[in-house]
Each structure stands twice: as structure tokens, then as C-alpha cells.
Design a protein around this motif. Structure first.
Motif, PDB file in Angstrom:
ATOM      1  N   LEU A  98      -1.184  -0.671 -30.628  1.00 53.11           N
ATOM      2  CA  LEU A  98      -2.161  -1.021 -29.601  1.00 53.11           C
ATOM      3  C   LEU A  98      -3.425  -1.576 -30.265  1.00 53.11           C
ATOM      4  O   LEU A  98      -3.976  -0.958 -31.185  1.00 53.11           O
ATOM      5  CB  LEU A  98      -2.509   0.226 -28.787  1.00 53.11           C
ATOM      6  CG  LEU A  98      -3.545   0.064 -27.677  1.00 53.11           C
ATOM      7  CD1 LEU A  98      -3.072  -0.914 -26.612  1.00 53.11           C
ATOM      8  CD2 LEU A  98      -3.852   1.425 -27.054  1.00 53.11           C
ATOM      9  N   VAL A 110     -10.610   4.767 -24.810  1.00 54.33           N
ATOM     10  CA  VAL A 110      -9.261   4.650 -25.371  1.00 54.33           C
ATOM     11  C   VAL A 110      -9.326   4.720 -26.902  1.00 54.33           C
ATOM     12  O   VAL A 110      -8.467   5.317 -27.548  1.00 54.33           O
ATOM     13  CB  VAL A 110      -8.590   3.338 -24.912  1.00 54.33           C
ATOM     14  CG1 VAL A 110      -7.246   3.164 -25.587  1.00 54.33           C
ATOM     15  CG2 VAL A 110      -8.440   3.314 -23.403  1.00 54.33           C
ATOM     16  N   SER A 148      -4.650   3.260 -32.591  1.00 52.12           N
ATOM     17  CA  SER A 148      -5.157   2.001 -32.063  1.00 52.12           C
ATOM     18  C   SER A 148      -6.101   1.375 -33.079  1.00 52.12           C
ATOM     19  O   SER A 148      -6.665   2.064 -33.927  1.00 52.12           O
ATOM     20  CB  SER A 148      -5.896   2.227 -30.742  1.00 52.12           C
ATOM     21  OG  SER A 148      -7.034   3.024 -30.962  1.00 52.12           O
ATOM     22  N   GLU A 174      -1.952   1.517 -16.729  1.00 55.42           N
ATOM     23  CA  GLU A 174      -0.885   1.641 -17.724  1.00 55.42           C
ATOM     24  C   GLU A 174      -0.706   0.303 -18.403  1.00 55.42           C
ATOM     25  O   GLU A 174      -0.808  -0.756 -17.768  1.00 55.42           O
ATOM     26  CB  GLU A 174       0.427   2.060 -17.060  1.00 55.42           C
ATOM     27  CG  GLU A 174       0.482   3.535 -16.765  1.00 55.42           C
ATOM     28  CD  GLU A 174       1.881   3.997 -16.389  1.00 55.42           C
ATOM     29  OE1 GLU A 174       2.783   3.147 -16.255  1.00 55.42           O
ATOM     30  OE2 GLU A 174       2.067   5.213 -16.240  1.00 55.42           O
ATOM     31  N   ILE A 232      -6.036  10.391 -21.224  1.00 53.08           N
ATOM     32  CA  ILE A 232      -5.705   9.123 -21.864  1.00 53.08           C
ATOM     33  C   ILE A 232      -4.627   9.412 -22.896  1.00 53.08           C
ATOM     34  O   ILE A 232      -4.799  10.283 -23.754  1.00 53.08           O
ATOM     35  CB  ILE A 232      -6.931   8.513 -22.563  1.00 53.08           C
ATOM     36  CG1 ILE A 232      -8.068   8.288 -21.565  1.00 53.08           C
ATOM     37  CG2 ILE A 232      -6.552   7.196 -23.241  1.00 53.08           C
ATOM     38  CD1 ILE A 232      -9.337   7.740 -22.184  1.00 53.08           C
ATOM     39  N   ARG A 233      -3.503   8.728 -22.773  1.00 51.40           N
ATOM     40  CA  ARG A 233      -2.430   8.918 -23.740  1.00 51.40           C
ATOM     41  C   ARG A 233      -2.060   7.588 -24.372  1.00 51.40           C
ATOM     42  O   ARG A 233      -1.925   6.587 -23.684  1.00 51.40           O
ATOM     43  CB  ARG A 233      -1.178   9.493 -23.064  1.00 51.40           C
ATOM     44  CG  ARG A 233      -1.328  10.944 -22.670  1.00 51.40           C
ATOM     45  CD  ARG A 233      -0.187  11.370 -21.771  1.00 51.40           C
ATOM     46  NE  ARG A 233      -0.385  12.737 -21.329  1.00 51.40           N
ATOM     47  CZ  ARG A 233       0.090  13.795 -21.983  1.00 51.40           C
ATOM     48  NH1 ARG A 233       0.841  13.633 -23.065  1.00 51.40           N
ATOM     49  NH2 ARG A 233      -0.163  15.013 -21.553  1.00 51.40           N
ATOM     50  N   ILE A 234      -1.876   7.633 -25.683  1.00 50.90           N
ATOM     51  CA  ILE A 234      -1.338   6.464 -26.387  1.00 50.90           C
ATOM     52  C   ILE A 234       0.030   6.865 -26.908  1.00 50.90           C
ATOM     53  O   ILE A 234       0.163   7.879 -27.595  1.00 50.90           O
ATOM     54  CB  ILE A 234      -2.249   6.029 -27.542  1.00 50.90           C
ATOM     55  CG1 ILE A 234      -3.634   5.640 -27.008  1.00 50.90           C
ATOM     56  CG2 ILE A 234      -1.635   4.843 -28.287  1.00 50.90           C
ATOM     57  CD1 ILE A 234      -4.623   5.245 -28.075  1.00 50.90           C
ATOM     58  N   LEU A 257       0.081   2.724 -23.381  1.00 52.35           N
ATOM     59  CA  LEU A 257      -1.196   3.349 -23.022  1.00 52.35           C
ATOM     60  C   LEU A 257      -1.157   3.763 -21.567  1.00 52.35           C
ATOM     61  O   LEU A 257      -0.697   2.998 -20.710  1.00 52.35           O
ATOM     62  CB  LEU A 257      -2.344   2.349 -23.225  1.00 52.35           C
ATOM     63  CG  LEU A 257      -3.727   2.804 -22.725  1.00 52.35           C
ATOM     64  CD1 LEU A 257      -4.227   3.987 -23.546  1.00 52.35           C
ATOM     65  CD2 LEU A 257      -4.721   1.658 -22.779  1.00 52.35           C
ATOM     66  N   SER A 258      -1.590   4.980 -21.279  1.00 47.23           N
ATOM     67  CA  SER A 258      -1.714   5.354 -19.875  1.00 47.23           C
ATOM     68  C   SER A 258      -3.000   6.133 -19.649  1.00 47.23           C
ATOM     69  O   SER A 258      -3.337   7.051 -20.397  1.00 47.23           O
ATOM     70  CB  SER A 258      -0.493   6.159 -19.420  1.00 47.23           C
ATOM     71  OG  SER A 258      -0.664   7.514 -19.692  1.00 47.23           O
ATOM     72  N   VAL A 316      -5.246  11.284 -26.470  1.00 50.74           N
ATOM     73  CA  VAL A 316      -6.232  10.822 -27.457  1.00 50.74           C
ATOM     74  C   VAL A 316      -7.228  11.941 -27.723  1.00 50.74           C
ATOM     75  O   VAL A 316      -7.890  12.430 -26.811  1.00 50.74           O
ATOM     76  CB  VAL A 316      -6.973   9.570 -26.941  1.00 50.74           C
ATOM     77  CG1 VAL A 316      -8.123   9.197 -27.870  1.00 50.74           C
ATOM     78  CG2 VAL A 316      -6.010   8.407 -26.816  1.00 50.74           C
TER      79      VAL A 316
END
Ligand SMILES: Nc1ncnc2c1ncn2[C@@H]1O[C@H](COP(=O)(O)OP(=O)(O)OP(=O)(O)O)[C@@H](O)[C@H]1O
Ligand SMILES: [Mg+2]
Lengths: 257, 248
Positions: A158, A56, A81, A32, A67-69, A7-8, A74
């Protein structure tokens, strides 16, 4: 962090319209989370912990930032998630098993495979005996464990948890913390957990993110390099507790000043 | 419950007793005066009166057909109005306005479109069921808590599963109340349509024939059957609602 982060968040901001003005719930949040890491979010009420988690989860749309997973931006709810809310949110008209199996439906598994995986996860949270019970027949703690089973059964990399044990008494709470660590060790998931409880954060997390309000932002990130299983009565544990308490308390002076 | 039933029966029983007394003493005269004994014999002994059973059967079949069509259409419409926002804003006011039209005002419209046909009757019954169910379903779906809607979203449920696993079960108690209202209005609608549109078997036709032949005894039997079946439907749906409430 040699692997890419699961996750970032990059300079994420989120505000809400409140009576013709904008209320800034999150400003410029960078965070992160590595594969297999447990990160706890603590901070005073209203500092934006739930807002961060919900962003998230794809339930809130940030005004700014990314927001990146697993590298993917996302764009929708439930992307890569699983979520455990503070209240169990089981569907009242489905049995515990039905609730857990429902989470598996979008995966396109066979009915037998769904049943097998749901049963394994219900077993994991110790509710096999109650698999055919309905939510109203479960105690608060049992329902919350069922909600955790529903989140874990899809085996996303996640897991997002918003005060998942907040409603439990302290004995059940510490038992659930241990169960969560067992699950985490077995399934190698990454966990982002919001909590009000400093000890819970210290017991579970690899890093504790301390947030502050007005506007909601990250104040500091404290690595917890204690070996597991952790002892709440160890000197290192209480030293870190003192540090986090100070981190949380300073703000009250600032606000008061 | 049995106490309430007994109290409820006191007044009708008293009236029947007075009526029996009056006709026994010869106080009632003329072609419209009938005795309770005469009326009781109608559904069994009288060649015209015996048509009652076939009439009830035909009416109930018609009720089932019309109520099923109207009920399903009503639920689908309510669901669409609640879940598809532009549809809701565009059509809810219109449907609300149509609902204000007294039910029997539809009859001249329907008979001019369909003639004095079975189609007109079934359509009328369907309308009687449709409106209560549109509103019950729309309201029930809107009242499904936002917290559970979020669960459906984070679980990635398909639209179809959201409807079948979340919205319909969530709206079920409201829908059941809608069904109770709809059953009564559609039962009255059934007999009313048969009475007004005429031709064909049915309880309404049975009463209309009795009127045409000046058979007071048969008319009384028909009206009593209409009321008793209405009470029965009401009780059955109340029972269903209690059962659903227990389940939640
Ligand atoms: N939908 C919304 N509309 C307006 N304001 C909101 C909305 N959601 C959250 N807020 C505001 O944003 C702020 C942060 O809320 P959030 O729920 O994230 O806090 P929190 O840190 O989780 O608090 P708590 O510990 O009490 O759960 C709060 O002041 C809240 O009033
Ligand atoms: Mg919160």
C-alpha cells in the motif's frame, strides 16, 4: 473485490482539541481499497483528506473505528505502508541514494542488495544521473521524484500519497502521473492518493472518493470505469469531470446557505 | 579577513613599540621591568623559559582528554534530555542550575574530592566542556523539524538509526556552535586548573612557576601563549562551522 481488501476503514472518527472544543476532522468514515486499486481522495481544503491519510499511515490515532491494512489493525507508524508527503522531506544531509537506501535499512538486507534495489528504484524515477546529488542540488520536481523512489523502494503493498505532485508545474505533473501508472502496472501496488486536481483523480484512479467538510466525511464514491490509457479530451472523461465538479460545488451552496 | 587581522594587530603592535621604546630609553626599572627582546628570547634561550613547549604540549593533551570526555558526555546527556521527555522535565532545570555555578567555583570542590591530582584537572576540563554541549545538543535535537521526525517514523527506523541518521546530523550545526563555546571555556579551564591546582606540567604550571620565581618575562610569554592558542582554537572552530553551514 473477491480478494480481501488491502485497506479497510470502519466508521473511523477523528477530532482535535481546539480551544476547549473538539473539532471533528473525520466522522464515520468507511472505505475499502482492493489489491492493486488506485483510489483518489478529493474535497475542499480542510475536509480531512490529510487526516484520513495520516491515520492510515499511523501518524494520527483515530478516536473511534478501526483501520486495518491487509487484515492487521494499524497500531504504529509505517506499518505495511509507504508515504509520500506533499513536501519531499528528504534528509538534507544524505545524498539521494543515501535517502533511498535509508528506507531499506529496517528490512535487514545486505549492503549490496540495498544498493541494488535503491539503484533500480532511482532509475525508475529517472534520476540515476543524480543519485549522488544532495537534496539541495535537486529541483523541486526531482526531489519529489526522489521521495517517490524512497516510498516505492520498500515495496509495501500500500502506498499513501498526499498531494504528491502539488508542487510541480503542469507538464511535469502529467509526466509524473504517467510514470506513476507505469510503476503501478509493474509493481501491482495499491495506491491511496490525495489530490486537489479533479483531472489528476480522473486520470489515475479506479474510484474517486469525494469528501466534504464540517464535519469531514465521505460524500460519495465515484467509480471511474474508463480504460487506460485515458484521454483527457474524451467525452466520457469530461462527463465525469462535470459530475465530480458538481459533487464538489454543491457543498459550497450548502455552506453558503 | 586579512584586513581584519591587520587591524586587530595594530593595537598590540603599538603597545609593544611603546614598551620597546620605554625600556630602550631606560624608563622602566626594577626586577619586574623586562624588554621585548628579553621576552622574545625566553622560549628559546632561557633554561626555565624553554619549558614552554613541553608545557603547551601537556596542556593540549589534557585539553583533548578532558574535552573529549566532557564533550561526549555532554552530547549524550543533551540527546537524552531532548528525546526522553521524563528525563528532560526531571533533569533540565537541575543541569541549568548547575551551569550557573561559575566554572572556577568547582575547583575547591574537585580538589577536596580528588586532591591536587590529574583526575581533578581532567574532571574540571570535562565540566567546562560538558555544560555548553548539553545545551547545544538538547536545543539542536529539539529543533529537528517534526516533518522529518515523521519520516523517520514511517520509515520504521530503529531508535539507534533515528539518532544517528536524523537527530545528530540535524543537531550538528547547533552542536558545532556548542563546540566553539566549549573549546574556549575548556581551554581557559585547562590553564586555569593547572594554575590553581599546581603540580604537573602544563602552561598553567609554567605561569605559576614564573610567578613564584618573580620571572616577569616568562609570565608574559606564558600569558601570550595562552591567548594565542585561544585565538587559534576560536578561529579553527569558526572555520569548522562555516564548513558545516556550506554543507547544508
Ligand atoms: N493536529 C491538529 N490539530 C488541530 N486541528 C487539526 C490538526 N490537524 C488537522 N486539523 C484540522 O482538521 C481539519 C482537516 O485537516 P486536513 O489537513 O486533514 O485537511 P485537508 O483536507 O488535507 O486539507 P488541505 O486540502 O488543505 O490539505 C482542518 O480543519 C485542520 O485545521
Ligand atoms: Mg492536506
Amino acid at each position: 473485490m473477491s480478494h480481501p481488501p488491502i485497506l479497510s476503514l470502519r466508521s473511523v472518527s477523528k477530532s482535535f482539541a481546539v480551544d476547549d472544543t473538539r473539532f471533528h476532522a473525520l466522522t464515520d468514515v468507511d472505505l475499502e481499497i482492493a489489491e492493486n486499486e488506485i483510489v483518489a481522495l478529493i474535497g475542499p481544503s480542510g475536509c480531512g483528506k490529510s487526516t484520513l491519510l495520516r491515520s492510515v499511515a499511523g501518524l494520527e490515532q483515530p478516536d473511534d473505528g478501526s483501520i486495518r491494512i491487509a487484515g492487521q489493525p494499524v497500531t504504529r507508524a509505517g506499518q505495511e505502508s509507504a508515504v509520500v508527503f506533499q513536501d519531499h522531506r528528504l534528509l538534507p544531509w544524505l545524498s539521494l541514494r543515501g535517502n533511498v537506501e535509508l528506507a531499506l535499512e529496517p528490512l535487514g538486507l545486505s549492503a549490496t542488495e540495498r544498493r541494488r534495489r535503491a539503484a533500480a528504484c532511482i532509475d525508475l524515477v529517472g534520476l540515476t544521473q543524480f543519485a549522488d546529488s544532495f537534496p539541495r542540488q535537486l529541483s523541486g520536481g526531482m526531489a519529489q521524484r526522489a521521495a517517490i523512489a524512497r516510498a516505492l523502494v520498500v515495496e509495501t503493498r500500500l502506498v499513501l500519497m498526499d498531494e504528491p505532485f502539488g508542487a510541480l508545474d503542469s507538464i511535469l505533473r502529467s509526466r509524473m502521473q504517467e510514470e506513476l501508472l507505469k510503476i503501478w502496472q509493474r509493481h501491482r501496488v495499491s495506491i491511496l492518493i490525495v489530490t486537489h486536481d479533479i483531472e489528476e483523480a480522473l486520470y489515475l484512479a479506479d474510484r474517486v472518493v469525494v469528501m466534504r467538510a464540517q464535519p469531514g466525511h465521505i460524500h460519495e464514491i465515484v467509480p471511474i470505469d474508463l480504460p487506460r490509457p485515458r484521454r483527457r479530451d474524451s467525452a466520457a472523461f469530461s462527463e465525469l469531470r462535470g459530475r465530480l465538479l458538481r459533487g464538489l460545488a454543491t457543498q459550497d451552496h450548502e455552506v453558503a446557505a | 579577513m586579512s584586513e581584519i587581522t591587520l587591524k586587530g594587530l595594530a593595537l598590540p603592535a603599538g603597545i609593544v613599540a611603546l614598551w620597546a621604546l620605554a625600556s630602550g630609553l631606560g624608563l622602566l626599572n626594577g626586577p619586574m621591568a623586562v624588554s621585548p627582546a628579553q621576552v622574545l628570547a625566553v622560549p628559546f634561550a632561557d633554561p626555565d623559559g624553554r619549558e614552554l613547549w613541553a608545557g603547551i604540549g601537556a596542556s593540549l593533551l589534557r585539553l583533548v582528554a578532558g574535552a573529549t570526555i566532557g564533550g561526549l558526555a555532554g552530547m549524550a546527556t543533551g540527546l537524552a534530555l531532548a528525546l526522553i521527555r521524563p528525563l528532560g522535565t526531571a533533569f533540565s532545570p537541575t543541569i541549568n542550575a548547575l551551569r550557573q555555578i561559575a566554572l572556577f567555583a568547582w575547583i575547591p570542590l574537585l580538589t577536596s574530592w580528588f586532591g591536587n591530582t590529574e583526575t581533578a584537572k581532567i574532571t574540571f576540563i570535562a565540566l567546562a566542556t560538558f555544560f555548553p554541549l548539553v545545551f547545544a545538543t538538547e536545543q539542536g535535537v529539539r529543533e529537528v523539524p517534526a516533518s522529518l521526525r515523521e519520516v523517520a517514523r514511517v520509515l520504521n527506523l530503529s531508535r539507534r538509526r533515528q539518532i544517528s541518521a536524523l537527530y545528530l546530523p540535524g543537531a550538528l550545526p547547533a552542536i558545532a556552535v556548542g563546540v566553539q563555546i566549549a573549546l574556549i571555556s575548556s581551554w581557559i579551564g585547562t590553564v586555569g586548573a593547572e594554575y590553581a591546582i599546581g603540580n604537573g606540567r602544563g602552561l598553567g604550571g609554567y605561569i605559576a612557576n614564573a610567578r613564584d620565581q618573580f620571572r616577569m618575562d616568562i609570565a608574559i610569554v606564558g600569558v601570550a601563549a595562552l591567548a594565542l592558542i585561544g585565538v587559534f582554537l576560536q578561529a579553527a572552530s569558526a572555520r569548522l562551522i562555516r564548513h558545516l553551514d556550506k554543507g547544508n
